[in-house]
Structures are given as structure tokens and as C-alpha cells.
Design a protein around this motif. Structure first.
Motif, PDB file in Angstrom:
ATOM      1  N   VAL A 122      38.764  -8.207  39.861  1.00 52.97           N
ATOM      2  CA  VAL A 122      38.827  -7.465  41.127  1.00 52.97           C
ATOM      3  C   VAL A 122      40.135  -6.674  41.200  1.00 52.97           C
ATOM      4  CG1 VAL A 122      38.867  -7.706  43.654  1.00 52.97           C
ATOM      5  CG2 VAL A 122      37.397  -9.199  42.276  1.00 52.97           C
ATOM      6  N   VAL A 123      41.207  -7.286  40.706  1.00 52.58           N
ATOM      7  CA  VAL A 123      42.516  -6.638  40.688  1.00 52.58           C
ATOM      8  C   VAL A 123      42.450  -5.330  39.884  1.00 52.58           C
ATOM      9  CG1 VAL A 123      44.761  -6.863  39.533  1.00 52.58           C
ATOM     10  CG2 VAL A 123      43.935  -8.711  40.997  1.00 52.58           C
ATOM     11  N   VAL A 124      41.843  -5.401  38.730  1.00 54.30           N
ATOM     12  CA  VAL A 124      41.776  -4.219  37.860  1.00 54.30           C
ATOM     13  C   VAL A 124      40.999  -3.108  38.568  1.00 54.30           C
ATOM     14  CG1 VAL A 124      40.928  -3.338  35.653  1.00 54.30           C
ATOM     15  CG2 VAL A 124      41.976  -5.615  35.764  1.00 54.30           C
ATOM     16  N   GLU A 125      39.896  -3.490  39.217  1.00 57.90           N
ATOM     17  CA  GLU A 125      39.067  -2.505  39.920  1.00 57.90           C
ATOM     18  C   GLU A 125      39.861  -1.873  41.087  1.00 57.90           C
ATOM     19  OE1 GLU A 125      36.783  -1.287  43.188  1.00 57.90           O
ATOM     20  OE2 GLU A 125      37.170  -3.433  43.199  1.00 57.90           O
ATOM     21  N   ARG A 126      40.589  -2.696  41.825  1.00 59.45           N
ATOM     22  CA  ARG A 126      41.347  -2.169  42.975  1.00 59.45           C
ATOM     23  C   ARG A 126      42.484  -1.255  42.523  1.00 59.45           C
ATOM     24  NH1 ARG A 126      41.540  -7.254  47.261  1.00 59.45           N
ATOM     25  NH2 ARG A 126      39.274  -7.329  47.542  1.00 59.45           N
ATOM     26  N   LEU A 127      43.194  -1.649  41.471  1.00 59.22           N
ATOM     27  CA  LEU A 127      44.347  -0.839  41.041  1.00 59.22           C
ATOM     28  C   LEU A 127      43.916   0.448  40.357  1.00 59.22           C
ATOM     29  CD1 LEU A 127      46.918  -3.493  39.799  1.00 59.22           C
ATOM     30  CD2 LEU A 127      46.909  -2.189  41.920  1.00 59.22           C
ATOM     31  N   SER A 128      42.740   0.399  39.701  1.00 62.09           N
ATOM     32  CA  SER A 128      42.296   1.593  38.986  1.00 62.09           C
ATOM     33  C   SER A 128      41.965   2.729  39.950  1.00 62.09           C
ATOM     34  CB  SER A 128      41.060   1.290  38.132  1.00 62.09           C
ATOM     35  OG  SER A 128      41.289   0.126  37.395  1.00 62.09           O
ATOM     36  N   GLY A 129      41.637   2.403  41.194  1.00 57.97           N
ATOM     37  CA  GLY A 129      41.278   3.473  42.135  1.00 57.97           C
ATOM     38  C   GLY A 129      42.337   3.733  43.195  1.00 57.97           C
ATOM     39  N   ARG A 130      43.503   3.083  43.066  1.00 54.78           N
ATOM     40  CA  ARG A 130      44.494   3.214  44.150  1.00 54.78           C
ATOM     41  C   ARG A 130      45.152   4.587  44.185  1.00 54.78           C
ATOM     42  NH1 ARG A 130      49.175  -1.046  44.794  1.00 54.78           N
ATOM     43  NH2 ARG A 130      49.560  -0.474  42.627  1.00 54.78           N
ATOM     44  N   LEU A 131      45.362   5.069  45.397  1.00 50.06           N
ATOM     45  CA  LEU A 131      46.117   6.296  45.640  1.00 50.06           C
ATOM     46  C   LEU A 131      47.125   5.987  46.737  1.00 50.06           C
ATOM     47  CD1 LEU A 131      42.982   8.588  45.971  1.00 50.06           C
ATOM     48  CD2 LEU A 131      44.639   8.735  44.113  1.00 50.06           C
ATOM     49  N   GLY A 132      48.336   6.536  46.627  1.00 50.49           N
ATOM     50  CA  GLY A 132      49.341   6.254  47.655  1.00 50.49           C
ATOM     51  C   GLY A 132      49.963   7.538  48.149  1.00 50.49           C
ATOM     52  N   CYS A 133      50.364   7.527  49.418  1.00 56.86           N
ATOM     53  CA  CYS A 133      50.992   8.713  49.992  1.00 56.86           C
ATOM     54  C   CYS A 133      52.438   8.823  49.512  1.00 56.86           C
ATOM     55  CB  CYS A 133      50.957   8.639  51.519  1.00 56.86           C
ATOM     56  SG  CYS A 133      51.823  10.030  52.264  1.00 56.86           S
ATOM     57  N   THR A 134      52.822  10.027  49.096  1.00 52.51           N
ATOM     58  CA  THR A 134      54.180  10.253  48.589  1.00 52.51           C
ATOM     59  C   THR A 134      55.205  10.195  49.721  1.00 52.51           C
ATOM     60  OG1 THR A 134      53.577  12.582  48.747  1.00 52.51           O
ATOM     61  CG2 THR A 134      53.701  11.654  46.544  1.00 52.51           C
ATOM     62  N   LYS A 135      54.759  10.383  50.965  1.00 52.72           N
ATOM     63  CA  LYS A 135      55.736  10.443  52.065  1.00 52.72           C
ATOM     64  C   LYS A 135      55.753   9.155  52.893  1.00 52.72           C
ATOM     65  CE  LYS A 135      57.416  13.537  55.595  1.00 52.72           C
ATOM     66  NZ  LYS A 135      56.752  14.155  56.741  1.00 52.72           N
ATOM     67  N   CYS A 136      54.592   8.765  53.470  1.00 55.98           N
ATOM     68  CA  CYS A 136      54.638   7.622  54.403  1.00 55.98           C
ATOM     69  C   CYS A 136      54.231   6.307  53.741  1.00 55.98           C
ATOM     70  CB  CYS A 136      53.776   7.884  55.632  1.00 55.98           C
ATOM     71  SG  CYS A 136      52.003   7.783  55.317  1.00 55.98           S
ATOM     72  N   GLY A 137      53.716   6.365  52.506  1.00 59.95           N
ATOM     73  CA  GLY A 137      53.404   5.128  51.788  1.00 59.95           C
ATOM     74  C   GLY A 137      52.031   4.556  52.102  1.00 59.95           C
TER      75      GLY A 137
END
Ligand code: AP5
Ligand code: MG
Length: 218
Positions: A122-137
Motif C-alpha cells: 500500500v505504501v508503494v502505491e501511495r508514494l508512487s502517485g503522491r504530488l505535493g504543493c511547492t508553496k503550502c505543502g
């Protein structure tokens, strides 16, 4: 009384997602060691340069600098007033012991340690699709939590990025490091009678409901 809690769990289990929900709902200050390291890297400080070399390999930043950095943040007036939800710290037994010493000095007791638990797959699946905001996180996921406008943050409209350490080989190393170094931290808090286990395989709101339930029970 402000809450003092720790979130512990493997990379990608949802520590950042849940810490943000707790902060928003209860006003408890989120203290994420990973977020602090990434802002030091961004600001090109000496600590950032040192941390970068470990983070890009999926290794832990050495205990000494990590403990010093987090203790400094725990001693702020804001954290004393609002309490804290620690995310990503402590992740070695040495760090946990240092935190116990620091809290004892401040006369603070922990309300609990929440262990977020899922299978490695599940960890691999969640991290493979993660996107984060460059400003507010703000944290997104390409499938589980897509932004309304592709590539941009719903909250502040800034561009979204994939984290440097979310490459498949680095994710594998981070998981190995978790099993070797951070599993013993979970045992440490269990032996102190502070551990609450949370099934983190469900959707974020269900996980959050269980956290609130467990916090209410403290
Ligand atoms: P850090 O930033 O702490 O990374 P991590 O522990 O590997 O955890 P992540 O931030 O990757 O995941 P998360 O659990 O916060 O999950 P998230 O909410 O984003 O540390 C990075 C590095 O810094 C370390 O490798 C190390 O080098 C260094 N470091 C940090 N602390 C240190 C320390 N104390 N000592 C030494 N070195 C240290 O969620 C992940 C994805 O899943 C997102 O896309 C999200 O939308 C999605 N998601 C979340 N919850 C759910 C759900 N319930 N269902 C479906 N999708 C979900
Ligand atoms: Mg995180």
C-alpha cells in the motif's frame, strides 16, 4: 490542555495527511522532521546540504543534528501553547530516548503514540502517485486525491511536484530503513504503555475518525 502526540509509521502511510487534519481540527501544532529538512534544503543552509545527501538515498539523517533540530522546535512558545503532533520524529530508539529526556526536562507527558499501520504494498502505491504543493505543502495523490486543476494546488494555485525521494528504488530503501530503525521505536513506546495502533489502510477521513476516537480515549 494541549495535546502532545506522536505519529509513527512507514513512509507514505499518511502521517503528513493525518497530522494536517489534526492541526486543522484541533489546533495542535504539526512538527514534521521531513518538512523541516526539505525547507532547509530549499533555503540551501548547511543543515539542508547535509540532510540532502542522506534524504536522496533514502537513508536517515544522523541522530545528533536531527535531535537538535527538533528539540529547538519543541521549545518554542507556539508549541508550548498549542501542543504538538510529531510526524516523522522520533524514528530511531536514540531519538525516542532523547525526546523522553527533553519532555521530562520540560515537565511534559505524552498523551499517546499513534502507530499508523498498512502493508508495504500500500505504501508503494501511495508514494508512487503522491504530488505535493511547492508553496503550502498540501499533499495530493494522482488517483486517491487528485487536485481540481491538474498540476496545481487547490488551496494556493502553486505548481505541484513529485518528491525527489519518491523514486521506486529510494522508496524500497526507505521501507528497509523503517523496518530496521523505526519498528524498534514502536516497541519502545509499546513498552511504555503509550502505543495506540491505527489501521491506516482505509480512506483518510476514516483513519482520522479512528484517530479522534483514540485521542478521546486518552
Ligand atoms: P519524511 O518526510 O518524514 O518521509 P516519510 O516518513 O518517508 O513519510 P512520507 O512523508 O513520505 O509519507 P507520509 O506518511 O507523510 O504520507 P503522506 O501523508 O504524504 O522523511 C523524509 C526523509 O527525511 C527520510 O527518508 C530521512 O532521510 C529524513 N528524515 C526525516 N525525519 C527524520 C528523522 N527523524 N531522523 C532521521 N532522518 C529523518 O501520504 C502519502 C500519499 O498517500 C499521498 O499522496 C496521500 O495523498 C496519500 N494518502 C494518504 N493517506 C491515504 C489514505 N488513507 N488512503 C489513500 N491515500 C492516502
Ligand atoms: Mg510526510
Amino acid at each position: 490542555m494541549p495535546l502532545r502526540i506522536i505519529l509513527v509509521g512507514p513512509p507514505g502511510v499518511g502521517k503528513g495527511t493525518q497530522a494536517a487534519l489534526v492541526e486543522e481540527a484541533l489546533g495542535t501544532k504539526q512538527l514534521s522532521s521531513g518538512v523541516v529538512f526539505r525547507s532547509e534544503i530549499e533555503a540551501e543552509t548547511d543543515l539542508g546540504q547535509l540532510a540532502k545527501s542522506y534524504i536522496e538515498r533514502g537513508e536517515l539523517v544522523p541522530n545528533g543534528v536531527t535531535i537538535q533540530m527538533m528539540v529547538k522546535r519543541l521549545r518554542t512558545d507556539e508549541v508550548r501553547k498549542k501542543g504538538f503532533i510529531l510526524d516523522g520524529f522520533p524514528r530511531t530508539v536514540r531519538q525516542a530516548e532523547a525526546l523522553t529526556e527533553e519532555l521530562a526536562k520540560e515537565g511534559i507527558t505524552l498523551d499517546g503514540v499513534l502507530s499508523l499501520e498498512v502493508d508495504d504494498g500500500v505504501v508503494v502505491e501511495r508514494l508512487s502517485g503522491r504530488l505535493g504543493c511547492t508553496k503550502c505543502g498540501e499533499i495530493y495523490h494522482s488517483v486517491n486525491k487528485p487536485p481540481s486543476r491538474e498540476g496545481y494546488c487547490d488551496k494556493c494555485n502553486s505548481p505541484l511536484i513529485v518528491r525527489e525521494d519518491d523514486k521506486p528504488e529510494t522508496i524500497r530503501e526507505r521501507l528497509r530503513v523503517f523496518h530496521e530503525n523505526t519498528k524498534p521505536v514502536i516497541d519502545y513506546y509499546e513498552s511504555l504503555g503509550l502505543l495506540k495502533r491505527i489501521d491506516a489502510s482505509r480512506d483518510p477521513q476514516d483513519v482520522f475518525s479512528e484517530i479522534k476516537l483514540k485521542l478521546g480515549a486518552i
